[in-house]
Design an enzyme around this catalytic site. Structure first.
Site, mmCIF file in Angstrom:
data_model
loop_
_atom_site.group_PDB
_atom_site.id
_atom_site.type_symbol
_atom_site.label_atom_id
_atom_site.label_comp_id
_atom_site.label_asym_id
_atom_site.label_seq_id
_atom_site.Cartn_x
_atom_site.Cartn_y
_atom_site.Cartn_z
ATOM 1 N N LYS A 153 0.800 -1.056 0.282
ATOM 2 C CA LYS A 153 0.027 0.118 0.059
ATOM 3 C C LYS A 153 1.327 1.511 0.235
ATOM 4 O O LYS A 153 1.239 1.688 1.006
ATOM 5 C CB LYS A 153 -1.007 0.214 0.903
ATOM 6 C CG LYS A 153 -1.857 1.139 1.130
ATOM 7 C CD LYS A 153 -3.063 1.106 2.375
ATOM 8 C CE LYS A 153 -4.340 1.802 1.984
ATOM 9 N NZ LYS A 153 -4.883 2.186 0.900
HETATM 10 N N1 PMP Z 1 -7.693 -1.625 -1.720
HETATM 11 C C1 PMP Z 1 -7.388 -0.796 -1.979
HETATM 12 C C2 PMP Z 1 -6.233 -0.279 -3.411
HETATM 13 C C3 PMP Z 1 -7.572 -0.206 -0.870
HETATM 14 O O1 PMP Z 1 -7.112 1.202 -1.121
HETATM 15 C C4 PMP Z 1 -8.494 -0.214 0.075
HETATM 16 C C5 PMP Z 1 -8.809 1.246 0.596
HETATM 17 N N2 PMP Z 1 -7.609 0.803 2.138
HETATM 18 C C6 PMP Z 1 -9.086 -1.334 0.065
HETATM 19 C C7 PMP Z 1 -8.894 -1.755 -0.883
HETATM 20 C C8 PMP Z 1 -9.961 -2.027 0.891
HETATM 21 O O2 PMP Z 1 -8.528 -1.859 2.787
HETATM 22 P P1 PMP Z 1 -9.289 -1.524 3.983
HETATM 23 O O3 PMP Z 1 -10.367 -2.259 4.097
HETATM 24 O O4 PMP Z 1 -8.137 -1.998 4.631
HETATM 25 O O5 PMP Z 1 -9.581 -0.780 4.038
#
Ligand code: PMP
Length: 307
Positions: A153
Site C-alpha cells: 500500500k
Molecule cells: N483496495 C485498495 C486499493 C485500497 O486502497 C483499499 C483501502 N485501504 C482497499 C482495497 C480496502 O482496504 P481496507 O479494507 O483495509 O481499508
C-alpha cells in the site's frame, strides 16, 4: 468544529502549514511512502471515540515497509499512542478518517533512511448516503504483482486508480472497477469488490491483484457469518457483473458503498440491494460499537487501554 485539524508528525502535533517535506525527498518526488487509511467512530452511548482494527492496520503497514525495504523508529505501542495523541490533541468527538503515512525523507530512488511518519486526521463523509455508485469496467488494467504490487500500500500505486477514476468520470460514471492481467475482476480504485449472485456472496481471492483489505476480512470472518452468510472467494468474470443481483465496494474509507450499475447495466432493480443493506447496517454497528461484539477491534481514544 470547522477549524483545521492538527497533524501528528514525528512526535509533535503541528498545523498543516508546518507539516512539510523537502521537494527533493524521495517521499515527495517518487511518492516513496506507505500508508494506511483509518477510521475512528464516535459512540454516543459510551461518550467515546473508537479506532477500528488498528493492530491489523499497523501489521499491514509493516508488511508494506518490508517490501519497500524501509522502516520507521516506532513500535506498535508508539503508533497506538500517536493515534490517540492526534485525536485527543484535536479534541475529536465525532467520526474521523486518518491517513497514517510512513515515508523516506532522503533524496534518491534507492534511499531507505532517514524515514518519518505522520498522521493526518480529516473529516470525511460517507461515500454515498442511501444510494450507490454507477460504475464502469475501466480499460486501465490493475497493476500486476510482478510490476507494482497492489498488496503493497504505497502512495505511488494510487496513480493506477487516478487514471481509471478520471477516465470513469470523464465518461459519465462515478467510479471504475479494475480487471487484472488475467482479465478477471480485481477491485475498485481504493476499495474491495463484492457481488451477490443467486444468493451467493462472492469476492475475488487475494491472489487477484488486490489489496489485502481489512474490511474484506471483517466481512468474511465476522459480519457475514453473523448474518448467516458465507463469502465465496473465487475469480469473477467480467460478464458476471452485468448479471449480478447486487454489488458493493468495501474498505476503511468506503465502509460499504453500494454499486447500482456496471457499464450501465442496472444490478437487480437498480437500487441498493437487500443483502448489501443488511451488511452495511451490521458493519456500521460493529465499527461504531453499537454492536458490542468484537471489542478487541475498537481501541478507545479517551479511556485508558491495556494492549
Ligand atoms: N483496495 C485498495 C486499493 C485500497 O486502497 C483499499 C483501502 N485501504 C482497499 C482495497 C480496502 O482496504 P481496507 O479494507 O483495509 O481499508
Amino acid at each position: 468544529m470547522a477549524q483545521e485539524l492538527k497533524i501528528w508528525m514525528n512526535g509533535r502535533l503541528v498545523s498543516p502549514a508546518d507539516a512539510v517535506l523537502p521537494v527533493n525527498s524521495a517521499a515527495v518526488f517518487y511518492a516513496t511512502n506507505v500508508f494506511e487509511g483509518l477510521r475512528a467512530y464516535w459512540n454516543e452511548a459510551d461518550g467515546e471515540v473508537y479506532c477500528f482494527r488498528l493492530g491489523e492496520h499497523f501489521a499491514r503497514l509493516r508488511e508494506s515497509m518490508k517490501m519497500m525495504r524501509f522502516t520507521v523508529p516506532y513500535t506498535d505501542m508508539d503508533l497506538y499512542e500517536a493515534v490517540r495523541d492526534v485525536l485527543r490533541g484535536n479534541e475529536i468527538h465525532e467520526d474521523v478518517h486518518m491517513h497514517l503515512v510512513a515515508y523516506v525523507a532522503a533524496p534518491g530512488l534507492d534511499s531507505t533512511s532517514p524515514t518519518g511518519l505522520y498522521i493526518n486526521p480529516r473529516r470525511r463523509a460517507r461515500i454515498t448516503e442511501g444510494s450507490g455508485l454507477k460504475c464502469c469496467i475501466t480499460s486501465w488494467q490493475r497493476t500486476s504483482d510482478n510490476a507494482i504490487p497492489i498488496r503493497l500500500k504505497c502512495g505511488a500505486n494510487y496513480q493506477n486508480g487516478r487514471l481509471a477514476t478520471l477516465q470513469a468520470k470523464a465518461d459519465g460514471y462515478d467510479a471504475p472497477i479494475f480487471l487484472n492481467q488475467q482479465g478477471t475482476v480485481a477491485e475498485g480504485s481504493g476499495a474491495t469488490f463484492f457481488m451477490v449472485r443467486r444468493g451467493q456472496l462472492i469476492t475475488p481471492p487475494i491472489t487477484s491483484d488486490i489489496l489485502e483489505s481489512i474490511t474484506r476480512t471483517t466481512l468474511i470472518d465476522a459480519v457475514a457469518p453473523a448474518l448467516g452468510m458465507e463469502v465465496v472467494e473465487r475469480d469473477i468474470a467480467r460478464t458476471e457483473l452485468y448479471v449480478a443481483d447486487e454489488a458493493f465496494f468495501c474498505g476503511s474509507g468506503y465502509e460499504i458503498t453500494p454499486i447500482l450499475s456496471v457499464d450501465r447495466f442496472p444490478l437487480g432493480d437498480g437500487g441498493v440491494g437487500p443483502i448489501t443493506q443488511r451488511l452495511l447496517t451490521a458493519y456500521m454497528n460493529v465499527v461504531r460499537g453499537t454492536d458490542r461484539r468484537f471489542p478487541e477491534w475498537r481501541m478507545p481514544v479517551y479511556k485508558p487501554v491495556t494492549v
